[in-house]
Design a protein around this motif. Structure first.
Motif: not given
Ligand SMILES: [Zn+2]
Ligand SMILES: [Zn+2]
Ligand SMILES: [Zn+2]
Length: 274
Positions: A18-25, A252-254
Motif C-alpha cells: 500500500g505504500c507509494e513512496c519513491d523507494t517502494c515505487e 526499511a523503505h524509509f
C-alpha cells in the motif's frame, strides 16, 4: 559455507504493502525487493542447511531462491518478522530442531525457547532446543554461538556461525542498537561476512519520537530510537569487529530512494561463498 540472503527488509518489507513512496515505487519498477528477515546457510562439506529466523515470507523465499529446506533453524528473538514464519513448517517438515536462547527474558518471564515452544506447540515436527548464549553449539556441522545484543524491551541475540574445518565465519548482529555488549562483540569479531541491522540512515533520527542515541565523535547517531542501528552505526560496528565484508540488512523503505539501493545495502537473493 554458502550464505543466501532470503530476506533483507525490516518488518514491513520493501515494497511495503500500500505504500507509494519513491523507494517502494523504485523497487517495483526495478523488480527488486527486501522481504522480512531470514538467512539460509548451507554447509557445502556436509550438505546440511541452517536457517536463521522464520520470516513470514518463508514459503515465497524458498520458492524464489530454490535453496534446500533447512535441517535445523535458529530463532533470534520473538518479534513477528523473525518468528511468525514458523507455522510454514506444518506439513512441510517431518522433523526440525529449532534452536533458541534459554535465558529468561525479565520483560516477559520466559526465554525465547519457551515462547517458541509455547506458541507453536501444535507443530509436532518442531523440537525446540534451548541454547545457552555465549556457548558454542554444533549445528549442521557449524560452531554456532548466540550472543546477547540490545533490542529493548525484549531479549534478542546476534550469531556467530563458524565452519570448524575451513575457518569460514559469518556474523549477524541481530536486531540491535549499537550498544552490543563487549563479550558479544568478541564472539562476533573478525567475520568473513557481517550482516548488520541498519534500519535507516542516521539523518532520519530527527523523525523518530525519541531521536537517536549512541552518537559518534561527530554527533552522528549510531542507534535509531532504542531498538536498531542506523546505517552509520552498522558501519561503525563493522569497523569495530574488523569484518572482511559487510552487508547492511533489516533495511526499511524509509531510506530515500537515492540511498536505498546502493552499496553496501543488501537485497534479497544475494549469495556469498565463505
Ligand atoms: Zn514505501
Ligand atoms: Zn525485532
Ligand atoms: Zn526485525
Amino acid at each position: 559455507m554458502r550464505v543466501t540472503l532470503l530476506g533483507t527488509g525490516d518488518t514491513t518489507g520493501t515494497p511495503t504493502v500500500g505504500c507509494e513512496c519513491d523507494t517502494c515505487e523504485t523497487a517495483r519498477e526495478r523488480d527488486i525487493e527486501r522481504t522480512r528477515f531470514s538467512v539460509h546457510v548451507e554447509n557445502d562439506r556436509t550438505g546440511e542447511s541452517l536457517l536463521v529466523d522464520f520470516s513470514p515470507d518463508f514459503r515465497y523465499q524458498f520458492l524464489r531462491e530454490s535453496v534446500a529446506l533447512p535441517d535445523a533453524a535458529i530463532v533470534s528473538h520473538i518479534h513477528f518478522d523473525h518468528l511468525d514464519g514458523l507455522g510454514n513448517v506444518f506439513r512441510v517438515f517431518d522433523s526440525l530442531d529449532v534452536y533458541a536462547a534459554d535465558e529468561t527474558d525479565p520483560e516477559i518471564g520466559e526465554s525465547v525457547a519457551e515462547t517458541v515452544a509455547g506458541d507453536y506447540d501444535y507443530l509436532d515436527a518442531v523440537t525446540v532446543q534451548p541454547t545457552t548464549p555465549l556457548e558454542s553449539t554444533r549445528i549442521c556441522g557449524f560452531d554456532v554461538t548466540l550472543v546477547p545484543v540490545d533490542h529493548p524491551p525484549l531479549v534478542c541475540y546476534g550469531l556467530a556461525i563458524e565452519d570448524p574445518e575451513t575457518g569460514a565465519k559469518l556474523s549477524l548482529s541481530g536486531d540491535t542498537s549499537y550498544a552490543i555488549p563487549q563479550a558479544s562483540r568478541e564472539v562476533l569479531a573478525d567475520p568473513d561476512l557481517l550482516l548488520a541491522d541498519a534500519i535507516v540512515p542516521a539523518e532520519l533520527c530527527d523523525a523518530h519520537p525519541i531521536g537517536g542515541r549512541h552518537e559518534d565523535e561527530e554527533g552522528v547517531a549510531r542507534t535509531f530510537g532504542t531498538k536498531h542501528m542506523t546505517r552509520e552505526g552498522a558501519l561503525a560496528l563493522a569497523d569495530d569487529l574488523g569484518a572482511t565484508q559487510t552487508r547492511l540488512v533489516h533495511i526499511a523503505h524509509f531510506y530515500p530512494a537515492d540511498d536505498a539501493f546502493v552499496e553496501p545495502l543488501a537485497l534479497d537473493g544475494e549469495t556469498y561463498e565463505l
